[in-house]
Design an enzyme around this catalytic site. Structure first.
Site, PDB file in Angstrom:
ATOM      1  N   ASP A 185       0.080  -7.697   1.382  1.00  0.00           N
ATOM      2  CA  ASP A 185       0.484  -6.302   1.573  1.00  0.00           C
ATOM      3  C   ASP A 185       2.003  -6.167   1.583  1.00  0.00           C
ATOM      4  O   ASP A 185       2.579  -5.456   2.412  1.00  0.00           O
ATOM      5  CB  ASP A 185      -0.114  -5.741   2.867  1.00  0.00           C
ATOM      6  CG  ASP A 185      -0.033  -4.207   2.902  1.00  0.00           C
ATOM      7  OD1 ASP A 185       0.155  -3.598   1.825  1.00  0.00           O
ATOM      8  OD2 ASP A 185      -0.108  -3.626   4.004  1.00  0.00           O
ATOM      9  N   HIS A 209       0.803  -1.217   0.000  1.00  0.00           N
ATOM     10  CA  HIS A 209       0.000   0.000   0.000  1.00  0.00           C
ATOM     11  C   HIS A 209       0.846   1.281   0.000  1.00  0.00           C
ATOM     12  O   HIS A 209       0.339   2.361  -0.254  1.00  0.00           O
ATOM     13  CB  HIS A 209      -1.011   0.008   1.175  1.00  0.00           C
ATOM     14  CG  HIS A 209      -0.393   0.195   2.525  1.00  0.00           C
ATOM     15  ND1 HIS A 209      -0.305  -0.821   3.443  1.00  0.00           N
ATOM     16  CD2 HIS A 209       0.130   1.290   3.141  1.00  0.00           C
ATOM     17  CE1 HIS A 209       0.250  -0.369   4.558  1.00  0.00           C
ATOM     18  NE2 HIS A 209       0.518   0.923   4.389  1.00  0.00           N
ATOM     19  N   SER A 256       4.928   2.617   8.064  1.00  0.00           N
ATOM     20  CA  SER A 256       4.452   1.523   7.228  1.00  0.00           C
ATOM     21  C   SER A 256       5.560   1.031   6.295  1.00  0.00           C
ATOM     22  O   SER A 256       6.165   1.810   5.560  1.00  0.00           O
ATOM     23  CB  SER A 256       3.259   1.998   6.399  1.00  0.00           C
ATOM     24  OG  SER A 256       2.682   0.918   5.716  1.00  0.00           O
TER      25      SER A 256
END
Length: 369
Positions: free
Chosen positions: A204, A174, A310
Site C-alpha cells: 500500500d 490506495h 491516509s
C-alpha cells in the site's frame, strides 16, 4: 782639548735606519711591526698612523683614526617580558576557557544561546523544541502535502511526505490508485501537478513526483525498529481536506496485521464516501474492503486519524518519520453490535517507515509487485 785618535774598528758600528745615519738606541731584539693592509692604496701601521705604502716613522702619511668602538647592545627590557608573558598567558586562558565553556554549554544545554540555534543530529527539530508537539509540528509540517487524485470513481483526498528536494513524495497506493490526474498542494498553498512514478499495492505504498519542483524541504526518515509501545507520536495530514492538521498520541501497539484494499474502488480516503475500509482480526471496518486486499504489519496509534490522513506522516518527538498513516477505525461506520461501537475511538494504523525504505528502489524504478 786634545783630539783622541781612535783606530778604526775600536768601537762597533750599527746599521742605519730610515735616513741612513746611525740610529740610537740600538735596534730592538724583536721583529719590527709589519703594516696592516686594508685595501688597495691604503696601509695602516700599528699604532693608528697610516702611510702610503712606504716604510718610515709614520710621520709622513696621513693619520687614520682608530676603528670606532662597537655600538653598545640595546638594553634588554627585562621589566616588559613578564608583562608580555602574562598577557600571552591571559589570552590563551581566555581562548581555552571560552572553548571549554562552549563545550560545557553544548553538553549541558545551559548556554543562553546554544539551544536557539542548535539542531539534533539527523532531525529538523531545534533543541529548545525537542519533545514538544509544537516543535515537531513546526519543523515537519512544511514536508507534508495534500494530494487530490481524480479517477473514474471520483475524487479522493489524501496526504503525502516530501522525501527529496526535487519533489519525490511518498503516499499510500490506495490514495492515487486509478487516478487520471494528481494535484498536490504544499503547506505554502502552492499547487503542482504530479506524475505517478511507481506503486506497490502489496505494501500500500506509492511514489509520485512533482513537475518542475526544486529546493523543497525534505523529511527525515527514522527507524521504526526503534519504536516502542508508549512512545509519544505526532500525526500530520489533511483530514477532510483540512491541510496541515496536527494530532498527537502514543504508540499503542506494534506489529498489528492490518488488511486494506489494494484499489480505490470502494472509495477509501474520499470525502463524503465510505470511510477508509480495513480489516483486522477477520472483521471488516468502515465498509467492504473488496476482493483485492493486502495485509501488512502496522504500528498502532491512538493519535486521531480521519479520512484524508491516509498517506501522511506518523512522527516521533525528534521529528523523524516512523510510519506512513494508512488506516483508521471509525465507530460511526463500523459494523457490529452497539457494544462494539461504544467507547473512545483511538485506533489508527501506520506502515512502518523501514518497510518504505526497503521499497524505495522498487518504487523509483517504476515497478510494482
Amino acid at each position: 782639548m786634545t783630539e783622541s785618535q781612535r783606530p778604526s774598528g775600536e768601537y762597533p758600528m750599527y746599521p742605519s735606519y730610515g735616513n741612513g745615519d746611525a740610529a740610537y738606541p740600538p735596534p730592538p731584539s724583536y721583529r719590527p711591526a709589519q703594516p696592516i693592509a686594508t685595501g688597495p692604496g691604503t696601509t695602516v701601521w700599528p699604532g693608528g698612523n697610516g702611510g702610503d705604502g712606504h716604510g718610515g716613522d709614520g710621520g709622513s702619511g696621513p693619520a687614520f683614526p682608530p676603528p670606532a668602538p662597537p655600538e653598545p647592545a640595546a638594553p634588554r627590557h627585562r621589566a616588559r617580558r613578564p608583562v608580555a608573558l602574562l598577557a600571552a598567558v591571559a589570552i590563551a586562558a581566555a581562548i581555552v576557557g571560552g572553548g571549554t565553556a562552549t563545550v560545557i554549554e553544548q553538553l549541558t544545554g545551559n548556554g543562553s544561546n546554544s539551544a536557539a540555534g542548535s539542531v539534533i543530529p539527523g532531525t529538523t527539530v531545534s533543541q529548545s523544541s525537542k519533545g514538544t508537539v509544537a516543535g515537531v509540528a513546526k519543523a515537519v509540517s512544511p514536508m507534508i502535502v495534500e494530494i487530490n487524485a481524480t479517477s473514474t470513481a471520483g475524487e479522493s483526498t489524501g496526504s503525502g511526505v516530501i522525501i527529496t528536494s526535487d519533489g519525490e513524495i511518498v503516499t499510500n497506493n490506495h490514495v492515487i490508485s486509478g487516478a487520471s490526474s494528481v494535484k498536490v498542494s504544499l503547506s505554502t498553498g502552492r499547487t503542482y501537478t504530479a506524475d505517478v512514478v511507481g506503486t506497490d499495492p502489496d505494501k500500500d505504498l506509492a511514489l509520485i513526483k512533482l513537475r518542475g519542483a526544486s529546493g523543497l524541504k525534505t523529511a527525515t526518515l527514522g527507524d521504526s525498529s526503534a519504536v516502542a509501545v508508549g512512545d509519544q507520536v505526532v500525526a500530520i495530514g489533511s483530514p477532510e481536506g483540512l491541510t496541515g492538521t496536527v494530532t498527537s498520541g502514543i504508540v499503542s501497539a506494534l506489529d498489528r496485521d492490518v488488511t486494506v484494499a489494494k484499489e480505490n474502488g470502494s472509495g477509501q480516503g474520499q470525502s463524503g464516501g465510505e470511510q477508509w475500509p480495513f480489516e483486522f482480526g477477520g472483521r471488516q471496518f468502515n465498509g467492504d474492503t473488496g476482493n483485492s486486499t493486502t495485509t501488512y504489519k502496522a504500528i498502532q496509534t491512538d493519535a486521531s486519524l480521519n479520512p484524508g490522513n491516509s498517506g501522511g506522516a506518523l512522527i516521533n518527538m525528534n521529528g523523524e518519520i516512523i510510519g506512513i498513516n494508512s488506516a483508521m477505525y471509525s465507530a460511526s461506520s463500523a459494523g457490529g453490535s452497539d457494544s462494539s461501537s461504544a467507547g473512545s475511538v483511538g485506533l489508527g494504523f501506520a506502515i512502518p517507515v523501514n518497510t518504505l525504505k526497503a521499497d524505495l528502489d522498487t518504487l523509483r524504478a517504476g515497478n510494482s509487485s
